[in-house]
Design a protein around this motif. Structure first.
Motif, short mmCIF file in Angstrom:
data_model
loop_
_atom_site.label_atom_id
_atom_site.label_comp_id
_atom_site.label_asym_id
_atom_site.label_seq_id
_atom_site.Cartn_x
_atom_site.Cartn_y
_atom_site.Cartn_z
N PHE A 2 0.85 -1.19 0.00
CA PHE A 2 0.00 0.00 0.00
C PHE A 2 0.89 1.24 0.00
N ARG A 3 0.38 2.34 -0.56
CA ARG A 3 1.12 3.60 -0.48
C ARG A 3 1.14 4.10 0.96
N ILE A 4 2.28 4.63 1.37
CA ILE A 4 2.35 5.19 2.72
C ILE A 4 2.85 6.63 2.64
N ASP A 5 2.56 7.43 3.64
CA ASP A 5 2.99 8.83 3.60
C ASP A 5 4.45 8.98 4.03
N ALA A 6 4.97 10.17 3.82
CA ALA A 6 6.40 10.42 4.06
C ALA A 6 6.78 10.17 5.53
N GLU A 7 5.91 10.61 6.42
CA GLU A 7 6.17 10.45 7.85
C GLU A 7 6.31 8.96 8.23
N THR A 8 5.36 8.14 7.76
CA THR A 8 5.41 6.70 8.05
C THR A 8 6.68 6.09 7.46
N ARG A 9 7.01 6.52 6.26
CA ARG A 9 8.21 6.02 5.58
C ARG A 9 9.45 6.29 6.43
N LEU A 10 9.57 7.53 6.92
CA LEU A 10 10.74 7.90 7.70
C LEU A 10 10.79 7.09 9.00
N ARG A 11 9.63 6.87 9.61
CA ARG A 11 9.59 6.09 10.86
C ARG A 11 10.04 4.64 10.62
N LEU A 12 9.72 4.12 9.43
CA LEU A 12 10.12 2.73 9.12
C LEU A 12 11.63 2.61 8.92
N LEU A 13 12.25 3.70 8.46
CA LEU A 13 13.68 3.61 8.12
C LEU A 13 14.61 4.06 9.24
N PHE A 14 14.22 5.11 9.95
CA PHE A 14 15.10 5.60 11.02
C PHE A 14 15.00 4.71 12.26
N ASP A 15 16.09 4.71 13.05
CA ASP A 15 16.12 3.91 14.28
C ASP A 15 15.15 4.45 15.33
N GLY A 16 15.04 5.77 15.37
CA GLY A 16 14.19 6.39 16.39
C GLY A 16 13.86 7.81 15.96
N ASP A 17 14.12 8.77 16.81
CA ASP A 17 13.84 10.16 16.48
C ASP A 17 14.71 10.64 15.32
N PHE A 18 14.15 11.58 14.57
CA PHE A 18 14.93 12.18 13.49
C PHE A 18 14.61 13.66 13.42
N GLU A 19 15.53 14.40 12.78
CA GLU A 19 15.34 15.85 12.67
C GLU A 19 14.91 16.18 11.24
N THR A 20 13.90 17.04 11.09
CA THR A 20 13.50 17.42 9.73
C THR A 20 14.03 18.82 9.42
N PHE A 21 14.19 19.11 8.12
CA PHE A 21 14.77 20.38 7.70
C PHE A 21 13.86 21.10 6.70
N ASP A 22 13.94 22.41 6.70
CA ASP A 22 13.26 23.25 5.70
C ASP A 22 11.76 22.96 5.59
N ASP A 23 11.14 22.64 6.72
CA ASP A 23 9.70 22.33 6.70
C ASP A 23 8.85 23.52 6.24
N ALA A 24 9.37 24.73 6.45
CA ALA A 24 8.57 25.92 6.13
C ALA A 24 8.78 26.42 4.70
#
Ligand SMILES: [Zn+2]
Length: 283
Positions: A59-81
């Motif tokens: 199934f298609r998943i959103d970017a947030e879910t994708r990042l959670r599946l790949l990173f070990d835990g917390d991650f920092e996002t950039f240029d959100d604005a």
């Protein structure tokens, strides 16, 4: 119906029948699989990374879910604005600026890509994940700029880059400005290559148009999820142009792998381990 009898603890989530209307309320709890047409318990699906436990449909998943599946835990996002300035003041059925505003509020994102950094199997990496729900994951000036800045961070911090594509291609509403992103990102990827920093491209359903024609196919490794639609032009356009009917499974991951366009087709359930092993190999 068979799904009515599914055995769940305490009957949790079983369809409730309203007395007066006798209407079965199943909304939000079950999902029909596009692959095998079976009804799947949504929690089972989520627990399996949105891969059908019965037929392996991804199934298609959103970017947030994708990042959670790949990173070990917390991650920092950039240029959100970072948001587009609508440089062409483009109008088709509606002004592009209106479409942007509506999409931004519906997706809670400013544009179609999330750039993030964090640990993947203990190794610091940059991951850019495309958001298909944002105007078909189309690549405009913001997507290009965010990837370019992610590449700059990779060069500065000596970290690998992973881009997960899910895109209909260049964003028509930004015309030539969106096409210029192809050259900009490709040039950035060459600098990564010169610095001997690995770039892994992950192609998911769908990856088409200008994204396929640039960064999605420029990885040191180009790997795809099973049965993802991957191509430049759509099958109808190609058939009309070459006046031949296309073979079965054309433009799907497995077909492309067989014809040397991809390095591997990797299940979402094994994607993280696969990338971790590849990065270890590159190091
Ligand atoms: Zn299925």
């Amino acid at each position: 119906m068979s799904w009515f009898k599914r055995d769940k603890p305490n009957g949790e989530g079983l369809p409730k029948v309203e007395d007066n209307e006798k209407r079965v309320r199943t909304e939000g709890l079950w999902q029909k699989c596009e692959g095998c047409r079976q009804i799947i318990w949504k929690k089972d699906l989520e627990a399996n990374s949105s891969v059908c436990p019965k037929c392996n449909h991804h199934f298609r998943i959103d970017a947030e879910t994708r990042l959670r599946l790949l990173f070990d835990g917390d991650f920092e996002t950039f240029d959100d604005a970072l948001a587009t300035s609508d440089p062409l003041r483009f109008v088709d059925k509606q002004p592009y600026s209106d479409k942007l505003r509506a999409t931004q509020s519906a997706t809670n994102r400013k544009d179609a890509l999330v750039a993030a950094a964090g640990g993947l199997d203990g190794r610091e990496v940059e991951i850019c994940a495309m958001e298909y729900a944002f105007i078909g994951g189309s690549m405009g000036s913001v997507v290009g700029e965010k990837i370019a800045r992610a590449i700059d961070r990779c060069l500065r911090n000596k970290t690998p880059l992973i881009i997960v594509s899910a895109s209909g291609g260049a964003r028509m509403q930004e015309g030539a400005v969106s096409l210029m992103q192809m050259a900009k990102i490709s040039a950035g990827l060459m600098r990564l290559d010169e610095a001997k920093l690995p770039y892994i491209s992950v192609l998911t359903d769908p990856t088409t148009g200008g994204v396929t024609a640039s960064y999605a196919m420029l990885g040191d490794l180009n790997i795809a999820e099973p049965n993802a639609l991957i191509g430049f032009a759509g099958p109808r356009v190609i058939e009309q142009t070459i006046r031949k009917s296309l073979p079965e499974g054309f433009q799907r991951s497995e077909f492309l792998l067989k014809h040397g366009m991809l390095d591997a087709v990797v299940s979402r359930l094994e994607m993280k381990q696969y990338i971790a092993a590849a990065l270890k190999f590159f190091a």
